[in-house]
Design a protein around this motif. Structure first.
Motif, PDB file in Angstrom:
ATOM      1  N   ALA A  54       0.854  -1.192   0.000  1.00 23.45           N
ATOM      2  CA  ALA A  54       0.000   0.000   0.000  1.00 23.45           C
ATOM      3  C   ALA A  54       0.886   1.236   0.000  1.00 23.45           C
ATOM      4  O   ALA A  54       1.765   1.380   0.862  1.00 23.45           O
ATOM      5  CB  ALA A  54      -0.929   0.012   1.216  1.00 23.45           C
ATOM      6  N   ALA A  55       0.678   2.117  -0.964  1.00 23.59           N
ATOM      7  CA  ALA A  55       1.477   3.336  -1.081  1.00 23.59           C
ATOM      8  C   ALA A  55       0.988   4.387  -0.093  1.00 23.59           C
ATOM      9  O   ALA A  55      -0.219   4.645   0.020  1.00 23.59           O
ATOM     10  CB  ALA A  55       1.400   3.872  -2.510  1.00 23.59           C
ATOM     11  N   LEU A  56       1.940   5.000   0.611  1.00 25.00           N
ATOM     12  CA  LEU A  56       1.624   5.936   1.690  1.00 25.00           C
ATOM     13  C   LEU A  56       2.394   7.242   1.534  1.00 25.00           C
ATOM     14  O   LEU A  56       3.229   7.388   0.629  1.00 25.00           O
ATOM     15  CB  LEU A  56       1.960   5.302   3.043  1.00 25.00           C
ATOM     16  N   ALA A  57       2.143   8.154   2.452  1.00 21.95           N
ATOM     17  CA  ALA A  57       2.774   9.468   2.402  1.00 21.95           C
ATOM     18  C   ALA A  57       4.235   9.447   2.817  1.00 21.95           C
ATOM     19  O   ALA A  57       4.999  10.345   2.473  1.00 21.95           O
ATOM     20  CB  ALA A  57       2.007  10.443   3.293  1.00 21.95           C
ATOM     21  N   SER A  58       4.646   8.418   3.582  1.00 16.73           N
ATOM     22  CA  SER A  58       6.030   8.351   4.056  1.00 16.73           C
ATOM     23  C   SER A  58       6.340   6.970   4.596  1.00 16.73           C
ATOM     24  O   SER A  58       5.425   6.192   4.899  1.00 16.73           O
ATOM     25  CB  SER A  58       6.277   9.388   5.162  1.00 16.73           C
ATOM     26  N   GLY A  59       7.625   6.687   4.748  1.00 14.18           N
ATOM     27  CA  GLY A  59       8.032   5.459   5.418  1.00 14.18           C
ATOM     28  C   GLY A  59       7.686   5.488   6.892  1.00 14.18           C
ATOM     29  O   GLY A  59       7.387   4.447   7.491  1.00 14.18           O
ATOM     30  N   THR A 217      -6.656   6.509   5.279  1.00 12.37           N
ATOM     31  CA  THR A 217      -7.605   7.431   4.651  1.00 12.37           C
ATOM     32  C   THR A 217      -8.679   7.857   5.659  1.00 12.37           C
ATOM     33  O   THR A 217      -9.870   7.850   5.378  1.00 12.37           O
ATOM     34  CB  THR A 217      -8.247   6.798   3.401  1.00 12.37           C
ATOM     35  N   GLN A 218      -8.209   8.191   6.854  1.00 13.60           N
ATOM     36  CA  GLN A 218      -9.004   8.771   7.929  1.00 13.60           C
ATOM     37  C   GLN A 218     -10.020   7.821   8.554  1.00 13.60           C
ATOM     38  O   GLN A 218     -10.929   8.254   9.268  1.00 13.60           O
ATOM     39  CB  GLN A 218      -9.727  10.050   7.441  1.00 13.60           C
ATOM     40  N   ALA A 219      -9.866   6.512   8.275  1.00 11.57           N
ATOM     41  CA  ALA A 219     -10.714   5.496   8.921  1.00 11.57           C
ATOM     42  C   ALA A 219     -12.196   5.830   8.789  1.00 11.57           C
ATOM     43  O   ALA A 219     -12.966   5.780   9.753  1.00 11.57           O
ATOM     44  CB  ALA A 219     -10.318   5.317  10.389  1.00 11.57           C
ATOM     45  N   ARG A 220     -12.594   6.131   7.575  1.00  8.70           N
ATOM     46  CA  ARG A 220     -14.005   6.459   7.332  1.00  8.70           C
ATOM     47  C   ARG A 220     -14.816   5.173   7.203  1.00  8.70           C
ATOM     48  O   ARG A 220     -14.504   4.306   6.381  1.00  8.70           O
ATOM     49  CB  ARG A 220     -14.140   7.294   6.062  1.00  8.70           C
ATOM     50  N   ASP A 221     -15.863   5.049   8.007  1.00 12.06           N
ATOM     51  CA  ASP A 221     -16.724   3.860   7.958  1.00 12.06           C
ATOM     52  C   ASP A 221     -17.501   3.802   6.647  1.00 12.06           C
ATOM     53  O   ASP A 221     -17.683   4.819   5.955  1.00 12.06           O
ATOM     54  CB  ASP A 221     -17.709   3.874   9.126  1.00 12.06           C
ATOM     55  N   ASP A 222     -17.993   2.605   6.328  1.00 16.95           N
ATOM     56  CA  ASP A 222     -18.796   2.397   5.122  1.00 16.95           C
ATOM     57  C   ASP A 222     -20.208   2.908   5.389  1.00 16.95           C
ATOM     58  O   ASP A 222     -21.090   2.185   5.859  1.00 16.95           O
ATOM     59  CB  ASP A 222     -18.809   0.909   4.754  1.00 16.95           C
ATOM     60  N   ALA A 223     -20.407   4.191   5.119  1.00 17.10           N
ATOM     61  CA  ALA A 223     -21.702   4.831   5.348  1.00 17.10           C
ATOM     62  C   ALA A 223     -21.842   5.983   4.355  1.00 17.10           C
ATOM     63  O   ALA A 223     -20.840   6.521   3.868  1.00 17.10           O
ATOM     64  CB  ALA A 223     -21.788   5.355   6.782  1.00 17.10           C
ATOM     65  N   PRO A 224     -23.087   6.369   4.016  1.00 18.93           N
ATOM     66  CA  PRO A 224     -23.269   7.467   3.059  1.00 18.93           C
ATOM     67  C   PRO A 224     -22.825   8.816   3.619  1.00 18.93           C
ATOM     68  O   PRO A 224     -22.523   9.729   2.864  1.00 18.93           O
ATOM     69  CB  PRO A 224     -24.781   7.448   2.788  1.00 18.93           C
ATOM     70  N   HIS A 225     -22.797   8.937   4.948  1.00 16.69           N
ATOM     71  CA  HIS A 225     -22.328  10.151   5.595  1.00 16.69           C
ATOM     72  C   HIS A 225     -20.922   9.890   6.152  1.00 16.69           C
ATOM     73  O   HIS A 225     -20.406   8.775   6.076  1.00 16.69           O
ATOM     74  CB  HIS A 225     -23.282  10.549   6.732  1.00 16.69           C
ATOM     75  N   TYR A 226     -20.294  10.911   6.693  1.00 17.78           N
ATOM     76  CA  TYR A 226     -18.967  10.748   7.275  1.00 17.78           C
ATOM     77  C   TYR A 226     -19.108  10.235   8.705  1.00 17.78           C
ATOM     78  O   TYR A 226     -19.575  10.940   9.592  1.00 17.78           O
ATOM     79  CB  TYR A 226     -18.190  12.070   7.260  1.00 17.78           C
ATOM     80  N   TYR A 233      -5.867   8.395   9.877  1.00 15.23           N
ATOM     81  CA  TYR A 233      -4.718   9.244   9.559  1.00 15.23           C
ATOM     82  C   TYR A 233      -4.759   9.635   8.086  1.00 15.23           C
ATOM     83  O   TYR A 233      -5.324   8.928   7.256  1.00 15.23           O
ATOM     84  CB  TYR A 233      -3.411   8.500   9.866  1.00 15.23           C
ATOM     85  N   ASN A 234      -4.143  10.748   7.778  1.00 12.44           N
ATOM     86  CA  ASN A 234      -4.055  11.203   6.392  1.00 12.44           C
ATOM     87  C   ASN A 234      -2.711  10.739   5.824  1.00 12.44           C
ATOM     88  O   ASN A 234      -1.793  11.529   5.619  1.00 12.44           O
ATOM     89  CB  ASN A 234      -4.175  12.738   6.344  1.00 12.44           C
ATOM     90  N   TYR A 235      -2.626   9.438   5.578  1.00  9.01           N
ATOM     91  CA  TYR A 235      -1.334   8.825   5.248  1.00  9.01           C
ATOM     92  C   TYR A 235      -1.264   8.271   3.813  1.00  9.01           C
ATOM     93  O   TYR A 235      -0.260   7.673   3.458  1.00  9.01           O
ATOM     94  CB  TYR A 235      -1.072   7.651   6.202  1.00  9.01           C
ATOM     95  N   ARG A 236      -2.293   8.420   3.017  1.00 12.34           N
ATOM     96  CA  ARG A 236      -2.294   7.788   1.701  1.00 12.34           C
ATOM     97  C   ARG A 236      -1.482   8.604   0.705  1.00 12.34           C
ATOM     98  O   ARG A 236      -1.465   9.839   0.752  1.00 12.34           O
ATOM     99  CB  ARG A 236      -3.731   7.640   1.220  1.00 12.34           C
ATOM    100  N   MET A 237      -0.814   7.922  -0.229  1.00 11.65           N
ATOM    101  CA  MET A 237      -0.064   8.585  -1.296  1.00 11.65           C
ATOM    102  C   MET A 237      -1.021   9.090  -2.363  1.00 11.65           C
ATOM    103  O   MET A 237      -2.018   8.443  -2.689  1.00 11.65           O
ATOM    104  CB  MET A 237       0.940   7.616  -1.922  1.00 11.65           C
ATOM    105  N   SER A 238      -0.719  10.246  -2.940  1.00 19.11           N
ATOM    106  CA  SER A 238      -1.565  10.801  -3.999  1.00 19.11           C
ATOM    107  C   SER A 238      -1.225  10.180  -5.344  1.00 19.11           C
ATOM    108  O   SER A 238      -0.131   9.651  -5.560  1.00 19.11           O
ATOM    109  CB  SER A 238      -1.396  12.316  -4.077  1.00 19.11           C
ATOM    110  N   ASN A 239      -2.165  10.281  -6.265  1.00 18.77           N
ATOM    111  CA  ASN A 239      -1.968   9.741  -7.611  1.00 18.77           C
ATOM    112  C   ASN A 239      -0.872  10.482  -8.369  1.00 18.77           C
ATOM    113  O   ASN A 239      -0.185   9.896  -9.211  1.00 18.77           O
ATOM    114  CB  ASN A 239      -3.293   9.816  -8.383  1.00 18.77           C
ATOM    115  N   ILE A 240      -0.694  11.769  -8.076  1.00 16.70           N
ATOM    116  CA  ILE A 240       0.374  12.552  -8.714  1.00 16.70           C
ATOM    117  C   ILE A 240       1.739  12.029  -8.270  1.00 16.70           C
ATOM    118  O   ILE A 240       2.625  11.737  -9.083  1.00 16.70           O
ATOM    119  CB  ILE A 240       0.247  14.046  -8.352  1.00 16.70           C
ATOM    120  N   VAL A 241       1.924  11.916  -6.949  1.00 17.49           N
ATOM    121  CA  VAL A 241       3.189  11.442  -6.397  1.00 17.49           C
ATOM    122  C   VAL A 241       3.482  10.017  -6.867  1.00 17.49           C
ATOM    123  O   VAL A 241       4.620   9.684  -7.211  1.00 17.49           O
ATOM    124  CB  VAL A 241       3.139  11.524  -4.853  1.00 17.49           C
ATOM    125  N   ALA A 242       2.448   9.193  -6.918  1.00 14.51           N
ATOM    126  CA  ALA A 242       2.635   7.809  -7.373  1.00 14.51           C
ATOM    127  C   ALA A 242       3.077   7.765  -8.838  1.00 14.51           C
ATOM    128  O   ALA A 242       3.779   6.836  -9.246  1.00 14.51           O
ATOM    129  CB  ALA A 242       1.344   7.023  -7.192  1.00 14.51           C
TER     130      ALA A 242
END
Length: 377
Positions: A54-59, A217-226, A233-242
């Motif tokens: 899984a690609a992330l923001a940092s080691g 990706t901020q541990a968002r539950d599977d729900a239509p609302h937040y 955490y905001n740890y995912r790598m962006s598509n640009i950086v990838a």
């Protein structure tokens, strides 16, 4: 003044922009997209593993998530290599856990299996078995993973590899980053390939990867609302950086070859210099990417110190750097337990990292050799 020769600067392959442009053209300007998926697949293929990436923001994020997935919580103990960069140890404190530092052994400069087992036994005797072990493949040199893995298995302790410096290094033919339950890779600007900033976590299976991505990706539950039932955490790598990463993967093997040629270059430079030892693999079980080429200097035999040489290089605008200062000597970590003797302390006192970039020119290498020759007299 002469232009700066850097210790390890970014080295683009040329095709990175095509992947970035594709992301712009398709409007994938997000922490998901084809470049993220593709980069993860490229890494998995390179590592020749059935594990998931899984690609992330940092080691650092990778180590932190590895600790969370291993069940490390406040009050737990985690054993960490002392001779490393602070990013190996900081996530232990993020979790409110206690770091226990272990000395290096002199062959690979990495976690000493003997001191590791002593530390584990001591913790168990005190009523608390450590939750995780973090060995590091320092400067691209594989740690003694057979022995370390056997100890982790024996005591049923999670193994989290810090392979941030070791992409492309192998131990007994197996890639660094594929030994532990989890492993961290880094694509910081100074690494063997870079995404400017970024990293990845290697997980045992798809379920663990899904959990890592969920947390990243901020541990968002599977729900239509937040909705959030866990801390995320905001740890995912962006598509640009990838996209940069995808282009870099095309030149990774070449970069490894060039880094290894720099180590051979220094072996030649110092071949007749008493008291100077160029860091190299202890035997054929080890294959290092030689992310950084390093030397140790015996001041009594050489007649000079590592600081004397570092300053001589710096006078000509050539960057070099002492080896990592051990964690147990750092102000933020000095109060925590340490097991070992003085191997890593001696390495720090006498060791020097030399310019190792895969993009160093022939002229720059000649200049380095000339400055060293003039210093040696």
């Amino acid at each position: 003044m002469n232009s700066r020769i850097w210790l390890s600067s970014p080295h683009m392959g040329g095709n990175e922009l095509s992947y970035i442009q594709e992301a712009f053209d398709t409007n994938w300007i997000a922490p998901l997209g084809p470049n993220v998926t593709g980069f993860e697949g490229d890494l998995k293929a390179f590592l020749n593993t059935q594990k998931e990436v899984a690609a992330l923001a940092s080691g650092t994020a990778a180590i932190h998530l590895g600790l969370i997935l291993a069940g490390v919580t406040a009050g737990d103990e985690v054993i960490c290599q002392s001779m490393t960069f602070s990013a190996s140890a900081n996530p232990i404190l993020y979790q409110g856990a206690t770091p226990i530092f272990v000395d290096s052994e002199p062959e690979t400069w990495n976690m000493c299996p003997k001191h590791l087992e002593v530390a584990i036994k001591d913790s168990i005797a005190k009523g608390k078995k450590p939750k995780a072990i973090i060995p590091v493949h320092l400067y691209g040199m594989p740690a003694k993973m057979e022995e370390i893995s056997a100890i982790a298995t024996k005591y049923e302790i999670a193994l989290i590899e810090d392979a941030a410096e070791a992409l492309g290094s192998t131990y007994k033919g197996k890639n660094c980053g594929t030994f532990g339950e989890y492993a961290a890779l880094s694509f910081n600007g100074n690494k063997i390939i870079t995404t400017s900033g970024g990293g990845a976590i290697v997980c045992n299976d798809e379920e663990a990867k899904k959990k890592a991505v969920f947390l990243a990706t901020q541990a968002r539950d599977d729900a239509p609302h937040y909705q959030h039932s866990e801390i995320g955490y905001n740890y995912r790598m962006s598509n640009i950086v990838a996209g940069i990463g995808r282009g870099q993967m095309e030149v990774l093997s070449k970069h490894i070859s060039l880094r290894r040629s720099m180590q051979a270059f220094y072996k030649d430079v110092f071949k007749n210099v008493a008291g100077v030892t160029v860091f190299e693999e202890p035997n054929d079980d080890y294959f290092s990417n030689h992310w950084l080429s390093c030397i140790t200097i015996d001041p009594k035999e050489a007649g000079f110190t590592r600081e004397d040489l570092r300053l001589a290089l710096w006078e000509d605008n050539i960057e070099s750097r002492p080896l990592w200062k051990p964690m147990h000597l750092q102000p933020i970590f000095e109060k925590y337990p340490y097991y070992g003797s003085n191997v890593c302390e001696t390495l720090f006192e006498n060791g020097l990292c030399l310019p190792s970039g895969s993009n160093l020119t022939t002229q720059e290498k000649e200049r380095i050799a000339q400055v060293i020759a003039a210093f040696l007299g």
